[in-house]
Design a protein around this motif. Structure first.
Motif, short mmCIF file in Angstrom:
data_model
loop_
_atom_site.label_atom_id
_atom_site.label_comp_id
_atom_site.label_asym_id
_atom_site.label_seq_id
_atom_site.Cartn_x
_atom_site.Cartn_y
_atom_site.Cartn_z
N GLN A 250 -2.64 29.60 -23.09
CA GLN A 250 -3.83 28.78 -23.26
C GLN A 250 -4.39 28.91 -24.67
O GLN A 250 -4.79 27.92 -25.29
CB GLN A 250 -4.88 29.17 -22.22
CG GLN A 250 -6.01 28.16 -22.10
CD GLN A 250 -6.99 28.55 -21.03
OE1 GLN A 250 -8.02 29.14 -21.31
NE2 GLN A 250 -6.66 28.24 -19.79
N GLN A 251 -4.40 30.12 -25.19
CA GLN A 251 -4.93 30.35 -26.54
C GLN A 251 -4.07 29.63 -27.58
O GLN A 251 -4.60 29.00 -28.49
CB GLN A 251 -4.96 31.85 -26.84
CG GLN A 251 -5.57 32.20 -28.18
CD GLN A 251 -7.04 31.83 -28.28
OE1 GLN A 251 -7.76 31.91 -27.29
NE2 GLN A 251 -7.48 31.43 -29.46
N GLU B 20 -8.90 18.36 -26.42
CA GLU B 20 -9.33 18.72 -25.07
C GLU B 20 -8.15 18.61 -24.12
O GLU B 20 -7.35 17.69 -24.20
CB GLU B 20 -10.44 17.76 -24.60
CG GLU B 20 -11.73 17.88 -25.38
CD GLU B 20 -12.43 19.21 -25.15
OE1 GLU B 20 -12.23 19.81 -24.08
OE2 GLU B 20 -13.16 19.65 -26.05
N GLN C 24 -5.53 21.46 -30.93
CA GLN C 24 -6.84 20.98 -31.35
C GLN C 24 -7.30 19.74 -30.58
O GLN C 24 -7.67 18.73 -31.14
CB GLN C 24 -6.84 20.69 -32.85
CG GLN C 24 -6.55 21.90 -33.71
CD GLN C 24 -7.64 22.97 -33.59
OE1 GLN C 24 -8.82 22.67 -33.57
NE2 GLN C 24 -7.22 24.22 -33.49
N TYR D 158 -4.72 25.89 -27.45
CA TYR D 158 -6.04 25.54 -28.00
C TYR D 158 -6.03 25.58 -29.54
O TYR D 158 -6.59 24.71 -30.19
CB TYR D 158 -7.09 26.50 -27.46
CG TYR D 158 -8.48 26.18 -27.94
CD1 TYR D 158 -9.23 25.17 -27.34
CD2 TYR D 158 -9.04 26.87 -29.01
CE1 TYR D 158 -10.50 24.86 -27.79
CE2 TYR D 158 -10.31 26.57 -29.47
CZ TYR D 158 -11.03 25.56 -28.86
OH TYR D 158 -12.29 25.25 -29.31
N GLU D 159 -5.36 26.58 -30.10
CA GLU D 159 -5.35 26.73 -31.55
C GLU D 159 -4.53 25.64 -32.24
O GLU D 159 -4.92 25.11 -33.27
CB GLU D 159 -4.78 28.10 -31.93
CG GLU D 159 -5.67 29.27 -31.59
CD GLU D 159 -5.02 30.59 -31.96
OE1 GLU D 159 -3.95 30.56 -32.61
OE2 GLU D 159 -5.57 31.64 -31.60
N VAL E 142 -10.37 25.46 -19.40
CA VAL E 142 -10.10 25.83 -20.78
C VAL E 142 -11.43 25.99 -21.49
O VAL E 142 -12.28 25.11 -21.46
CB VAL E 142 -9.25 24.75 -21.48
CG1 VAL E 142 -9.17 25.04 -22.97
CG2 VAL E 142 -7.87 24.69 -20.87
N GLY F 125 -12.91 27.05 -25.24
CA GLY F 125 -12.52 27.32 -26.61
C GLY F 125 -13.27 28.48 -27.24
O GLY F 125 -12.68 29.36 -27.85
N LYS G 233 -11.67 35.83 -22.33
CA LYS G 233 -10.67 34.91 -21.79
C LYS G 233 -9.82 35.61 -20.73
O LYS G 233 -9.54 35.05 -19.66
CB LYS G 233 -9.78 34.37 -22.91
CG LYS G 233 -8.75 33.34 -22.45
CD LYS G 233 -7.86 32.88 -23.58
CE LYS G 233 -8.64 32.17 -24.65
NZ LYS G 233 -9.21 30.88 -24.15
#
Length: 428
Positions: free
Chosen positions: A251-252, A261, A259, A255-256, A291, A293, A300
């Motif tokens: 997930q991290q 949703e 960029q 997200y990084e 999720v 951010g 997390k």
């Protein structure tokens, strides 16, 4: 008495209903394909008999579905015999690729396709393809194993003996429906409705996104035993399961690097429970994990650990309205992400590796015949990125299956490298 005999009209499971709805609401195809080379003096008529008897023993493989109201009908599965001896290796591989990616018409086609392809003197390919609505990858591997074992028995003069299911798919469906209508199930259902309702606006925005084709590619990566042990130690030190740790890192990284949703769809599979290992059918379960951010690594890990623990306890209800339900029926492929985890002590070698397409070496099954798996293109998937994880023999095997029309291979390479870094070092 099996569940099929107890109920003349077994209802659809949550997974079946979800896939059925997706099939008719969107131009999606969710299929699994396997191909195995067979070399040796195969007795084709005997092999056909072994396959027919094995496959048609289990109702779920014979299952087809009518349109509304949805009902099951059962049609025996046949083995197609095809001779392509005059084709070049390149043309044969092209044929396998086209076959494995071609869509299946749920009402018209056989949902389990079996073909024995003769490619040369004493050389064959056993090609198997099924719609995910009737089976998962483990079911398909078990079926291939049973069919080939039946052939070897018949070849040695033994009578055919079907492997009885102590719990069949109909029993599983009845258990699932009883749970959902129980007091505990209704309480869990309300929890998931409230949770997903918080995302309603975001889902509506994402739902207007442009649909893209579902051509997928695959990026494989294997973590060595020492690396996997290191990951487990880090998870233990953080007070979470290594499954939660793997999910958090994925997930991290998403997200990084992406960029945007998105919603994290995590497969929490009941296949890891021993009482369901021999059930044939679509056994995966899904739950929606939020999720977030702006949270640090420790937050997390703890949040996902709590969500996963609850999802495991309410997994049937989570699937009924989760990613393959309310959200999965609305979001386009680029906005959906999945991580599927299977942990098993079974050694993925020898015949087991061939059945699961986990190896490519020749394996002798008797003094005359040997087999090996053939790597086929990744199955069509409704997900933007699908991380498939399997832990066995001390290794952690990962496959990033991604929609090639949404992401480049370079992006996936960076994603896999960042995922591995987060696993080994934490979010630094």
């Amino acid at each position: 008495m099996s569940g099929w005999e107890q109920s003349a009209d077994v209802p659809l499971s949550i997974t079946e209903r979800s896939i059925y709805n997706l099939h008719y609401r969107k131009a999606l195809a969710d299929m699994i394909a396997r191909a195995i080379n067979i070399k040796g003096p195969l007795q084709v008529d005997l092999f056909r008999e072994a396959v027919h008897r094995t496959v048609n023993t289990y109702p779920i493989f014979r299952c087809r579905y009518t349109r509304e109201p949805v009902r099951r009908i059962f049609v025996d599965v046949e083995l197609d015999i095809i001779d392509v001896c005059d084709m070049s290796d390149a043309h044969i591989m092209s044929f396998l690729t086209q076959y494995s990616n071609a869509p299946i018409a749920m009402q018209l086609d056989q949902l389990l396709g079996l073909s024995l392809i003769r490619t040369g003197e004493a050389e064959y390919i056993l090609l198997t393809k099924c719609h995910h609505i009737i089976a998962d990858g483990i079911s398909l591997a078990l079926l291939l194993e049973l069919a080939l074992t039946a052939y070897l028995d018949l070849e040695h003069g033994a009578s055919f003996r079907s492997q009885p299911e102590t719990i069949d798919f109909a029993d599983y469906v009845n258990f699932e429906n009883n749970y959902i209508h129980s007091q505990r199930g209704q309480k869990a259902l309300q929890y998931w409705r409230d949770k997903l309702n918080l995302q309603r606006n975001a889902v509506e925005v994402a739902s207007v996104g442009k649909m893209v084709s579902l051509y997928c590619e695959d990026l494989a990566y294997t973590l060595e035993p020492r690396e996997f042990l290191h990951i487990k130690e880090r998870a233990r030190a953080a007070g979470v399961s290594h499954f939660a740790y793997l999910c958090a890192a994925f997930q991290q990284a998403l997200y990084e690097l992406l960029q945007k949703e998105f919603w994290m769809n995590v497969s929490l599979s009941l296949r890891i429970k021993k009482e369901y290992r021999q059930i044939f059918g679509p056994m995966f379960r899904l739950a929606n994990l939020a999720v977030v951010g702006e949270e640090d690594w420790a937050e997390k890990l703890q949040r996902l650990s709590r969500e996963i623990q609850y999802a495991v306890r309410t997994v049937y209800v989570a699937d009924s309205i989760g990613p393959h339900g309310i959200i999965g029926n609305n979001l386009p492929a680029p906005c959906t992400y999945l991580v599927n985890y299977l942990q098993t002590e079974v050694h993925q070698e020898g015949l087991q590796a061939a059945y699961n397409a986990a190896g490519s070496e020749w394996i002798a099954i008797n003094e005359k015949i040997k087999i090996r798996s053939i790597n086929l293109p990744a199955r069509i998937s409704p997900y933007g990125i699908y991380l498939s994880l399997a832990a066995y023999d001390g290794y952690l095997h990962s496959n990033f299956v991604y929609n090639a029309n949404c992401f480049s291979r370079d992006t996936l390479q960076k994603l896999s490298e960042r995922w591995r870094y987060v696993l080994m070092q934490g979010n630094k």
